[in-house]
Design an enzyme around this catalytic site. Structure first.
Site, PDB file in Angstrom:
ATOM      1  N   THR A   1       0.795  -1.556   0.119  1.00 49.55           N
ATOM      2  CA  THR A   1      -0.102   0.266  -0.027  1.00 49.55           C
ATOM      3  C   THR A   1       1.028   1.181  -0.042  1.00 49.55           C
ATOM      4  O   THR A   1       2.720   0.951   0.687  1.00 49.55           O
ATOM      5  CB  THR A   1      -1.419   0.106   1.229  1.00 49.55           C
ATOM      6  OG1 THR A   1       0.569   0.251   2.666  1.00 49.55           O
ATOM      7  CG2 THR A   1      -1.721  -1.212   1.528  1.00 49.55           C
TER       8      THR A   1
ATOM      9  N   GLU B   1      -6.332  -4.529  -0.602  1.00 43.48           N
ATOM     10  CA  GLU B   1      -5.967  -5.331   0.794  1.00 43.48           C
ATOM     11  C   GLU B   1      -7.275  -5.982   0.028  1.00 43.48           C
ATOM     12  O   GLU B   1      -7.681  -6.946   0.790  1.00 43.48           O
ATOM     13  CB  GLU B   1      -6.655  -4.879   2.045  1.00 43.48           C
ATOM     14  CG  GLU B   1      -5.104  -3.727   2.351  1.00 43.48           C
ATOM     15  CD  GLU B   1      -5.429  -2.767   2.546  1.00 43.48           C
ATOM     16  OE1 GLU B   1      -4.848  -2.084   1.262  1.00 43.48           O
ATOM     17  OE2 GLU B   1      -3.962  -2.240   3.682  1.00 43.48           O
TER      18      GLU B   1
ATOM     19  N   LYS C   1     -14.252  16.778  11.492  1.00 41.23           N
ATOM     20  CA  LYS C   1     -14.682  16.460  13.051  1.00 41.23           C
ATOM     21  C   LYS C   1     -15.009  17.522  13.184  1.00 41.23           C
ATOM     22  O   LYS C   1     -14.745  18.501  14.191  1.00 41.23           O
ATOM     23  CB  LYS C   1     -14.767  16.130  13.812  1.00 41.23           C
ATOM     24  CG  LYS C   1     -14.430  14.661  13.295  1.00 41.23           C
ATOM     25  CD  LYS C   1     -13.336  13.685  14.435  1.00 41.23           C
ATOM     26  CE  LYS C   1     -13.188  11.816  14.375  1.00 41.23           C
ATOM     27  NZ  LYS C   1     -11.993  12.036  13.180  1.00 41.23           N
TER      28      LYS C   1
ATOM     29  N   TRP D   1     -19.588  14.973  12.154  1.00 41.54           N
ATOM     30  CA  TRP D   1     -19.013  14.560  10.743  1.00 41.54           C
ATOM     31  C   TRP D   1     -19.662  15.703   9.551  1.00 41.54           C
ATOM     32  O   TRP D   1     -20.779  15.392   9.505  1.00 41.54           O
ATOM     33  CB  TRP D   1     -18.744  13.243  10.329  1.00 41.54           C
ATOM     34  CG  TRP D   1     -17.997  12.544  11.566  1.00 41.54           C
ATOM     35  CD1 TRP D   1     -17.978  12.505  12.515  1.00 41.54           C
ATOM     36  CD2 TRP D   1     -18.000  10.894  11.682  1.00 41.54           C
ATOM     37  NE1 TRP D   1     -17.436  11.715  13.674  1.00 41.54           N
ATOM     38  CE2 TRP D   1     -17.777  10.365  12.578  1.00 41.54           C
ATOM     39  CE3 TRP D   1     -18.188   9.719  10.587  1.00 41.54           C
ATOM     40  CZ2 TRP D   1     -17.332   9.317  12.864  1.00 41.54           C
ATOM     41  CZ3 TRP D   1     -17.868   8.855  10.824  1.00 41.54           C
ATOM     42  CH2 TRP D   1     -17.773   7.898  12.604  1.00 41.54           C
TER      43      TRP D   1
HETATM   44  P1  ADP Z   1      -3.258   3.028  -1.113  1.00 46.15           P
HETATM   45  O1  ADP Z   1      -3.828   4.317  -1.540  1.00 46.15           O
HETATM   46  O2  ADP Z   1      -2.612   2.750   0.052  1.00 46.15           O
HETATM   47  O3  ADP Z   1      -2.433   2.529  -3.038  1.00 46.15           O
HETATM   48  P2  ADP Z   1      -5.634   1.986  -2.243  1.00 46.15           P
HETATM   49  O4  ADP Z   1      -5.091   2.028  -3.530  1.00 46.15           O
HETATM   50  O5  ADP Z   1      -5.790   0.057  -1.508  1.00 46.15           O
HETATM   51  O6  ADP Z   1      -3.975   2.595  -1.321  1.00 46.15           O
HETATM   52  O7  ADP Z   1      -6.658   2.311  -1.892  1.00 46.15           O
HETATM   53  C1  ADP Z   1      -8.208   2.156  -1.136  1.00 46.15           C
HETATM   54  C2  ADP Z   1      -9.103   3.087  -0.568  1.00 46.15           C
HETATM   55  O8  ADP Z   1      -9.025   4.051  -1.914  1.00 46.15           O
HETATM   56  C3  ADP Z   1     -10.064   3.082   0.163  1.00 46.15           C
HETATM   57  O9  ADP Z   1     -10.094   2.871   1.577  1.00 46.15           O
HETATM   58  C4  ADP Z   1     -10.861   4.383  -0.474  1.00 46.15           C
HETATM   59  O10 ADP Z   1     -10.653   5.456   0.710  1.00 46.15           O
HETATM   60  C5  ADP Z   1     -10.448   4.751  -1.758  1.00 46.15           C
HETATM   61  N1  ADP Z   1     -11.256   4.360  -2.435  1.00 46.15           N
HETATM   62  C6  ADP Z   1     -10.834   3.337  -3.407  1.00 46.15           C
HETATM   63  N2  ADP Z   1     -12.417   3.269  -4.193  1.00 46.15           N
HETATM   64  C7  ADP Z   1     -13.040   4.726  -3.689  1.00 46.15           C
HETATM   65  C8  ADP Z   1     -14.445   5.009  -4.799  1.00 46.15           C
HETATM   66  N3  ADP Z   1     -14.927   4.189  -6.052  1.00 46.15           N
HETATM   67  N4  ADP Z   1     -14.437   5.962  -3.633  1.00 46.15           N
HETATM   68  C9  ADP Z   1     -14.080   6.720  -3.031  1.00 46.15           C
HETATM   69  N5  ADP Z   1     -12.923   6.160  -2.184  1.00 46.15           N
HETATM   70  C10 ADP Z   1     -12.859   5.644  -3.049  1.00 46.15           C
END
Ligand code: ADP
Length: 541
Positions: free
Chosen positions: A186, A331, A439, A444
């Site tokens: 990640t 994940e 917040k 929220w």
């Molecule tokens: P990283 O940025 O660590 O690589 P990921 O690519 O796994 O993380 O990103 C996952 C996160 O991206 C999700 O937990 C969510 O917050 C955000 N995300 C992914 N798809 C969407 C979506 N369609 N709308 C809003 N948020 C999203």
């Protein structure tokens, strides 16, 4: 009593073998790093993957070893997907946008033995090669002999030269389907990146999932162009699924700008696009400036961060392409929920369709979702209560690579870090990342809703909302806006546009204009950087 069905493990090698047997002539087209368009087929990708696997065996790669890539979406990268995992070794796809420190961290943490890199990233490979203590045994430039980069890397190998020395005679080994197949870290916007280890089983099941009609519907009828990078969550599983269904695959290489993508769509008759909103914003801006339409494209899958309503409208109304909004995480392989319309939405006015499409969609079979409060008590699926989103399923990570314990796993569920609502049908809507939620006075405010409202304001190119400390309210929202080129938008104009479109107490306490938003390695706005940049900001109200 057990059933009497054949006990055949779900292995990634079976996907490329299937592609070779049943749709060998279907094209795989790449915009190469060297420049020209390269035309190939699934049959040739299968043969070259076996030659590459033979080369890897000679290089000493064995089951469980990690082989890293720092590469764009190209055919050579695709060959590594099948060759490395097919042998039972683990493909570690590295995001080239990581900082040099994070890059070194993930290579060490994964204990990578070989690093394959595109010549674009020769400097990154040199940084890694110059480190005195490392598990890396050697480096391979993903090109041919004619384009071998001038480099200080000792004993540098060349991808095509390795293949040319080998035969394609190889029987893919059979092993337990739970064997690790690939590894992706990640992006680690806070703390160290964390490694997610996919298995053959999870990958094959996820491939089935994304081909279902009510999900991404990847199909033989499609010409599929994944702009989502192969270094990030296996390009959402698209390479595996396309091999399985026999979709023509078009790989954009390093050409991710609007002009390059438009050319590729037009030349190859692309019907299906997949990527994150930041990429589509550039594509749409390019199309608008050229007065062009996305002729052949039928669907655009958008995920990775919230998809703005203006973008959905631009694709659906302006380009006649259906938007499929999806949600997922590294994940979760990544696809967790997909937004497709249901029979009950038939005949809905466009404004309601649009507000439905802004939601992240419903889980597909295999994925289970729930929301809980701060104490971990499950909240109702009524479309109103919002809480911490948790997920479980056979393509959801049960922990992180070489990390004991986990504060993100509770009673068999993975805590996503997202705040969401769920309804009885499983329709999920993210209101925020838990770390981004604003917040204010114990309530929220959704930064996503605020941004969506701001993006609809004429003259706003992009916008980000985040909370800043406030002496009375704990936090209050701040909105940062990038003006569309050639506009003179003022803060008062944005504020009057927002007033009436949201509860009064959601309105930002301050609006500032910036040249550009900070974007992280996976194309998301870095709110933490914005919060740091505006730390100490004094609200005038
Ligand atoms: P990283 O940025 O660590 O690589 P990921 O690519 O796994 O993380 O990103 C996952 C996160 O991206 C999700 O937990 C969510 O917050 C955000 N995300 C992914 N798809 C969407 C979506 N369609 N709308 C809003 N948020 C999203």
């Amino acid at each position: 009593m057990f059933g009497q069905m054949m006990d055949q493990p779900l292995l990634i090698s079976s996907q490329i073998s299937f592609a070779e047997r049943f749709h060998a002539d279907v094209e795989v087209v790449t915009r190469t790093v060297e420049g020209p368009i390269h035309r190939s087929t699934w049959g040739e990708v299968a043969r070259r993957s076996r030659r590459l696997a033979n080369a890897l065996l000679k290089m000493g790669v064995r089951e469980g070893d990690r082989v890293a890539t720092i590469a764009w979406n190209t055919q050579r990268h695709l060959e590594l997907y099948f060759a490395v995992s097919g042998l039972g070794a683990i493909l570690h796809t590295i995001n080239p946008r990581l900082s040099p420190e994070q890059l070194a961290y993930v290579v060490d943490h994964a204990a990578d033995e070989w690093v394959f890199f595109d010549t674009t990233f020769v400097k990154l490979a040199e940084i890694l090669a110059a480190r005195p203590k490392s598990t890396v045994r050697g480096f391979v430039a993903m090109t041919d002999e004619a384009h071998r980069p001038a480099s200080s890397i000792e004993g540098l190998l060349v991808h095509d030269t390795l293949l040319e020395a080998e035969s394609d005679a190889l029987v893919w080994p059979t092993f337990d389907e739970r064997t690790a197949s690939s590894l992706c870290y990640t992006s680690g916007t806070s703390g160290h990146p964390k490694g997610v280890v996919y298995s053959h089983r999870s990958t094959v099941l996820h491939s089935y999932a994304v081909t279902m009609t009510d999900t991404l519907a990847l199909s033989a009828a499609d010409v599929t162009l994944p702009v989502v990078p192969m270094f990030h969550v296996n390009a959402w599983g698209v390479p595996y699924a396309c091999a399985m269904v026999g979709s023509k695959l078009v790989l954009p290489g390093p050409g991710l700008d609007g002009k390059s993508l438009t050319e590729l769509v037009e030349a190859e008759g692309v019907t299906s696009l997949l990527g994150v909103p930041t990429v589509w914003a550039n594509l749409l801006a390019h199309l608008a400036s050229e007065g062009k339409k996305l002729g052949t494209v039928k669907k655009v899958v958008i995920g990775g961060s919230a998809c703005p309503g203006t973008m959905i409208e631009a694709f659906e109304k302006g380009h006649n392409a259906r938007v499929i909004h999806a949600w997922g995480m590294t994940e979760t392989s990544p696809v967790g929920t997909v937004n497709v319309m249901l029979p009950e939405h038939e005949g809905m006015p466009w404004s309601e369709v649009l507000s439905y499409k802004l939601k992240q969609g419903r889980p597909m079979y295999g994925v289970d979702l729930r929301i809980v409060d701060d104490e971990g008590t499950e909240l109702p699926r009524d479309g109103k209560a919002s809480g911490h989103l948790q997920i479980r399923g056979p393509w959801v990570a049960s922990g992180y690579f070489r990390q004991e314990g986990s504060d993100t796993h509770h009673d068999g569920w993975f805590a996503t870090g997202d705040i969401a609502t769920l309804d009885a049908r499983g329709t999920m809507q993210i209101t925020d990342r838990s770390k981004d939620v604003i917040k204010s006075g114990g309530e929220w405010i959704s930064s996503i809703d605020l941004e969506n409202a701001a993006l609809a304001c004429p003259g706003v190119q992009t916008a980000a909302a985040f909370g800043l400390p406030h002496p009375k309210w704990q936090e209050r929202p701040m909105l940062v806006v990038v003006r569309a080129p050639g506009t003179e938008l003022t803060a008062n104009e944005v504020m009057s546009f927002l007033a009436g479109r949201m509860p009064r107490w959601w309105l930002p306490d301050a609006i500032e204009f910036v040249e550009a938003l900070p974007i992280g390695p996976t194309g998301k706005v870095l709110k933490r950087t914005l919060r740091e940049r505006f730390a100490g900001y004094v609200f005038s109200t």
